[in-house]
Scaffold this motif. Sequence first.
Motif, PDB file in Angstrom:
ATOM      1  N   VAL A 163      18.109   7.460  16.257  1.00 14.83           N
ATOM      2  CA  VAL A 163      19.004   6.823  15.580  1.00 14.83           C
ATOM      3  C   VAL A 163      20.228   7.495  15.178  1.00 14.83           C
ATOM      4  N   SER A 164      21.291   6.929  14.985  1.00 15.83           N
ATOM      5  CA  SER A 164      23.172   7.408  15.537  1.00 15.83           C
ATOM      6  C   SER A 164      23.263   7.364  13.936  1.00 15.83           C
ATOM      7  N   LYS A 165      24.213   8.167  13.423  1.00 19.21           N
ATOM      8  CA  LYS A 165      25.312   8.342  12.173  1.00 19.21           C
ATOM      9  C   LYS A 165      26.032   7.575  12.788  1.00 19.21           C
ATOM     10  N   LYS A 166      26.977   7.043  11.366  1.00 19.65           N
ATOM     11  CA  LYS A 166      27.961   5.730  12.181  1.00 19.65           C
ATOM     12  C   LYS A 166      29.128   7.042  12.029  1.00 19.65           C
ATOM     13  N   GLU A 167      29.775   7.634  11.708  1.00 22.13           N
ATOM     14  CA  GLU A 167      30.884   8.592  12.463  1.00 22.13           C
ATOM     15  C   GLU A 167      30.735   8.469  14.207  1.00 22.13           C
ATOM     16  N   LEU A 171      22.371   4.577  11.014  1.00 17.04           N
ATOM     17  CA  LEU A 171      22.426   4.761  10.432  1.00 17.04           C
ATOM     18  C   LEU A 171      23.924   5.146   9.159  1.00 17.04           C
ATOM     19  N   ASP A 172      23.877   4.075   8.017  1.00 14.18           N
ATOM     20  CA  ASP A 172      25.470   4.700   7.716  1.00 14.18           C
ATOM     21  C   ASP A 172      24.589   4.975   6.592  1.00 14.18           C
ATOM     22  N   ARG A 173      25.137   6.180   6.395  1.00 18.25           N
ATOM     23  CA  ARG A 173      24.786   6.913   4.321  1.00 18.25           C
ATOM     24  C   ARG A 173      25.211   6.484   3.740  1.00 18.25           C
ATOM     25  N   GLU A 174      26.440   5.415   3.964  1.00 21.22           N
ATOM     26  CA  GLU A 174      27.193   5.286   2.376  1.00 21.22           C
ATOM     27  C   GLU A 174      26.907   4.028   2.004  1.00 21.22           C
ATOM     28  N   LYS A 193      14.621  -2.595   8.499  1.00 25.53           N
ATOM     29  CA  LYS A 193      14.515  -3.888   8.891  1.00 25.53           C
ATOM     30  C   LYS A 193      14.734  -3.726  10.781  1.00 25.53           C
ATOM     31  N   GLU A 194      15.784  -2.674  10.704  1.00 22.48           N
ATOM     32  CA  GLU A 194      16.001  -2.407  11.994  1.00 22.48           C
ATOM     33  C   GLU A 194      14.951  -2.457  13.337  1.00 22.48           C
ATOM     34  N   THR A 195      14.299  -0.587  12.399  1.00 22.10           N
ATOM     35  CA  THR A 195      13.503   0.008  12.621  1.00 22.10           C
ATOM     36  C   THR A 195      12.388  -0.576  12.990  1.00 22.10           C
TER      37      THR A 195
END
Length: 227
Positions: A94-98, A117-120, A129-131
């Motif tokens: 799981v990787s942040k958008k940054e 993972l887009d926290r915004e 869905k992707e998980t």
Amino acid sequence: MNLKQISMAIYATYLTNSYGFKLKKAKTSKERISLREEYSKTLLNKLNISVEVLNEEAIPKEGKYLLISNHRSIIDPLIIELALEKSEINGFWVSKKELYNSFFFGSFVKNAGSILLDREASNMSSFFKETKEVVKEGHSIYIFPEGTRNKENTPLSSFKDGSRIIALKNRLDILPVYIKTNANEVLKEAINKRTKNLKIKIQIGNIISYKDKTPLEENYKNQFSIS
């Protein structure tokens, strides 16, 4: 930055983007996992860092899990990759958008097998869905439940709720691992002093059922005797 830091930063950037290109060409998940392990070994060897796995016999030989780990350094994913190299478990991070937009990590993260993972985002439906798609394909999911690197003088910061939700939605039992050594301090020593034979210890915990109602952070702390 001093000369040693600049030199290592240039090498790490080259290596990371080089493997990002190789990963983009990978055609199977097995090939992708092999490249991730190769990259991890190459960079940690360059840093003179080895990984010691405690309670290695607790690593499942196969299956699908939600792997959770504490997070104090940028090399934590590499440590975990090497800890699991003898297992048939393969996971998506799981990787942040940054990270997707990072000059240093972007190409690697996008192609290495990860879930954005887009926290915004206004809602998380596309993420969950992707998980489900990843798990359906036979993969595990790897996540740092603290959400970001712990930069405080504590062994662990608070867990976010997302990890428990991922486990429940996908009926994934949880594989806890704990990087006992402060990998960030070891990394600093590796870069600034070029110290030889540095070692990072990672401990494997016991599987936690996704049905277990004990708060995940509490369960994790109990397993690894974290106060």
